[in-house]
Design a protein around this motif. Structure first.
Motif, PDB file in Angstrom:
ATOM      1  N   ASP A 209     -17.532  13.235 -36.622  1.00 18.17           N
ATOM      2  CA  ASP A 209     -17.230  12.301 -35.740  1.00 18.17           C
ATOM      3  C   ASP A 209     -16.838  12.731 -34.642  1.00 18.17           C
ATOM      4  O   ASP A 209     -16.812  13.715 -33.920  1.00 18.17           O
TER       5      ASP A 209
ATOM      6  N   ASN B 265     -14.584  16.336 -36.738  1.00 18.26           N
ATOM      7  CA  ASN B 265     -15.177  16.771 -38.249  1.00 18.26           C
ATOM      8  C   ASN B 265     -16.339  16.751 -38.937  1.00 18.26           C
ATOM      9  O   ASN B 265     -16.853  15.535 -38.283  1.00 18.26           O
TER      10      ASN B 265
ATOM     11  N   LEU C 280     -19.697  15.258 -41.185  1.00 20.78           N
ATOM     12  CA  LEU C 280     -19.121  13.655 -42.141  1.00 20.78           C
ATOM     13  C   LEU C 280     -20.279  14.122 -42.943  1.00 20.78           C
ATOM     14  O   LEU C 280     -21.386  14.949 -42.579  1.00 20.78           O
TER      15      LEU C 280
ATOM     16  N   ASP D  13     -18.587   9.937 -47.717  1.00 19.10           N
ATOM     17  CA  ASP D  13     -16.748   9.484 -47.184  1.00 19.10           C
ATOM     18  C   ASP D  13     -16.201   8.564 -46.562  1.00 19.10           C
ATOM     19  O   ASP D  13     -17.403   7.210 -46.176  1.00 19.10           O
TER      20      ASP D  13
ATOM     21  N   VAL E 211     -14.302   6.662 -43.920  1.00 21.47           N
ATOM     22  CA  VAL E 211     -14.207   6.704 -42.398  1.00 21.47           C
ATOM     23  C   VAL E 211     -12.979   5.076 -41.379  1.00 21.47           C
ATOM     24  O   VAL E 211     -13.067   4.121 -42.101  1.00 21.47           O
TER      25      VAL E 211
ATOM     26  N   SER F 282     -21.256   7.776 -34.733  1.00 22.54           N
ATOM     27  CA  SER F 282     -20.302   8.434 -35.271  1.00 22.54           C
ATOM     28  C   SER F 282     -19.245   8.727 -34.559  1.00 22.54           C
ATOM     29  O   SER F 282     -18.143   8.630 -35.218  1.00 22.54           O
TER      30      SER F 282
ATOM     31  N   LYS G 151     -13.514   7.954 -37.227  1.00 11.94           N
ATOM     32  CA  LYS G 151     -13.004   9.372 -37.328  1.00 11.94           C
ATOM     33  C   LYS G 151     -12.892   9.263 -39.494  1.00 11.94           C
ATOM     34  O   LYS G 151     -12.326   8.332 -39.501  1.00 11.94           O
ATOM     35  N   LYS G 152     -12.432  10.833 -39.315  1.00 10.72           N
ATOM     36  CA  LYS G 152     -12.600  10.143 -41.186  1.00 10.72           C
ATOM     37  C   LYS G 152     -11.545  10.730 -41.600  1.00 10.72           C
ATOM     38  O   LYS G 152     -10.266  10.809 -40.657  1.00 10.72           O
TER      39      LYS G 152
END
Length: 112
Positions: free
Chosen positions: A47, A51, A53, A57, A59, A106, A110-111
């Motif tokens: 991301d 982080n 991915l 997940d 996001v 991506s 953000k996660k």
């Protein structure tokens, strides 16, 4: 004589062993078969913060994303659940409420 793996650089089949390594006579590349087999074909998507991915997940978008063919855009802070990673320019496939199936990059998420 055992059959060696082809060269990872030029794909030549004429490789040979030197001690614990393999060498290619055509391009001169030398590699360790154990190290190469571990690092080969690893697909990693990160991301905006770096982080890693994974499929499934959740996001959040970090900026407003315009959508072709629709007057409204995806707003910053939109939560996207259950993503699926693909090996493409837009490397996240997902469904966004109000928009339907989408492909995102991506670098704009953000996660959570």
């Amino acid at each position: 004589m055992t059959e060696n793996t082809p060269c990872p650089q030029c794909k030549s089949g004429y490789t040979y062993e030197i001690e614990n390594m393999l060498a290619c006579p055509e391009c001169g590349h030398e590699w360790n078969t154990e190290e190469h087999s571990i690092t080969e074909d690893i697909f990693v998507v990160k991301d905006c913060n770096g982080n890693i991915l994974q499929n499934g997940d959740t996001v959040v978008t970090i900026k407003n994303l315009p959508v072709k063919g629709i007057a409204q855009s995806i707003k910053a802070g939109t939560k996207v659940r259950n993503i699926r990673l693909v090996d493409s320019d837009h490397n996240i496939d997902c469904k966004i409420d109000g928009f339907g199936a989408m492909a995102l990059k991506s670098e704009f998420v953000k996660k959570v």
